[in-house]
Design a protein around this motif. Sequence first.
Motif, PDB file in Angstrom:
ATOM      1  N   LYS A   1      -5.018  11.179 -22.354  1.00  0.00           N
ATOM      2  CA  LYS A   1      -3.813  10.705 -23.055  1.00  0.00           C
ATOM      3  C   LYS A   1      -4.164   9.552 -23.999  1.00  0.00           C
ATOM      4  O   LYS A   1      -3.614   9.428 -25.084  1.00  0.00           O
ATOM      5  CB  LYS A   1      -2.762  10.209 -22.043  1.00  0.00           C
ATOM      6  CG  LYS A   1      -1.901  11.303 -21.462  1.00  0.00           C
ATOM      7  CD  LYS A   1      -0.663  10.722 -20.786  1.00  0.00           C
ATOM      8  CE  LYS A   1      -1.022   9.811 -19.618  1.00  0.00           C
ATOM      9  NZ  LYS A   1       0.157   9.193 -19.001  1.00  0.00           N
TER      10      LYS A   1
ATOM     11  N   ILE B   1      -6.450   0.221 -10.661  1.00  0.00           N
ATOM     12  CA  ILE B   1      -5.190  -0.414 -10.301  1.00  0.00           C
ATOM     13  C   ILE B   1      -5.141  -0.413  -8.785  1.00  0.00           C
ATOM     14  O   ILE B   1      -5.087   0.650  -8.151  1.00  0.00           O
ATOM     15  CB  ILE B   1      -3.994   0.346 -10.912  1.00  0.00           C
ATOM     16  CG1 ILE B   1      -4.100   0.291 -12.442  1.00  0.00           C
ATOM     17  CG2 ILE B   1      -2.674  -0.242 -10.442  1.00  0.00           C
ATOM     18  CD1 ILE B   1      -3.043   1.087 -13.163  1.00  0.00           C
TER      19      ILE B   1
ATOM     20  N   GLY C   1      -1.915   2.199 -16.279  1.00  0.00           N
ATOM     21  CA  GLY C   1      -3.352   2.372 -16.508  1.00  0.00           C
ATOM     22  C   GLY C   1      -3.636   2.856 -17.925  1.00  0.00           C
ATOM     23  O   GLY C   1      -4.529   2.330 -18.608  1.00  0.00           O
ATOM     24  N   THR C   2      -2.872   3.846 -18.381  1.00  0.00           N
ATOM     25  CA  THR C   2      -3.073   4.369 -19.731  1.00  0.00           C
ATOM     26  C   THR C   2      -2.797   3.271 -20.760  1.00  0.00           C
ATOM     27  O   THR C   2      -3.532   3.115 -21.740  1.00  0.00           O
ATOM     28  CB  THR C   2      -2.156   5.586 -19.975  1.00  0.00           C
ATOM     29  OG1 THR C   2      -2.378   6.535 -18.919  1.00  0.00           O
ATOM     30  CG2 THR C   2      -2.456   6.246 -21.304  1.00  0.00           C
TER      31      THR C   2
END
Length: 158
Positions: A110, A62, A73-74
């Motif tokens: 995550k 990013i 991003g996740t």
Amino acid sequence: MEFWDVAPETIEEAREEFLEADIVPLWRFVIEWQGRGVGSVEYSHPYADTDYLWTAGIDIFIGEPAARNRGVGTEAVRTLLQYLFEVKHLHRVTIDPEVGNARAIRSYEKAGFRFDGVLRHNDRFENGRYVDTHFMSIIEDEWPAAKNRWEAEVDSDD
Ligand SMILES: CC(C)(COP(=O)(O)OP(=O)(O)OC[C@H]1O[C@@H](n2cnc3c(N)ncnc32)[C@H](O)[C@@H]1OP(=O)(O)O)[C@@H](O)C(=O)NCCC(=O)NCCS
């Protein structure tokens, strides 16, 4: 750019390096946030002309500082994983963040990636710096649980 080699100096250089790169086959997607392009996410097969089409490596950046640390991003990684597992039916997806890139590692955990090990001097930047990277992967059997966590997070945000 600390984790992405040497920064391009002009938009033309960035275009050549990131959008028209002669690395085949590599699929690169623009990440849009609040109506504008803020980065890109990509995938490629490590040995595309062999029998390795069941696995792919992904990467992401990013470029807009304001768009980082907001879950973008996740979300982009999860969206790409959904595509690779549910549409392309891959068996494994990998990613190799630099060992010191704690934010990236946290983001990938995550999304569902697990730590496989450290690859010493796995990358070499244009300035001659060698970097150790984490090797992380997610297997197709692990995707449903990772997706459930994603959906639970989205529900709790509503
Ligand atoms: C890595 C990157 C894709 C992550 O996307 P992002 O949208 O910024 O990350 P998210 O907001 O989704 O998640 C970041 C997580 O890391 C945590 N984090 C942020 N800085 C951290 C740090 N220095 N150490 C540990 N964790 C950190 C955040 O708190 C968040 O976790 P949480 O949701 O549990 O609070 C993005 O920051 C980026 O492009 N960075 C620059 C380029 C790069 O490093 N690319 C990766 C190459 S492998």
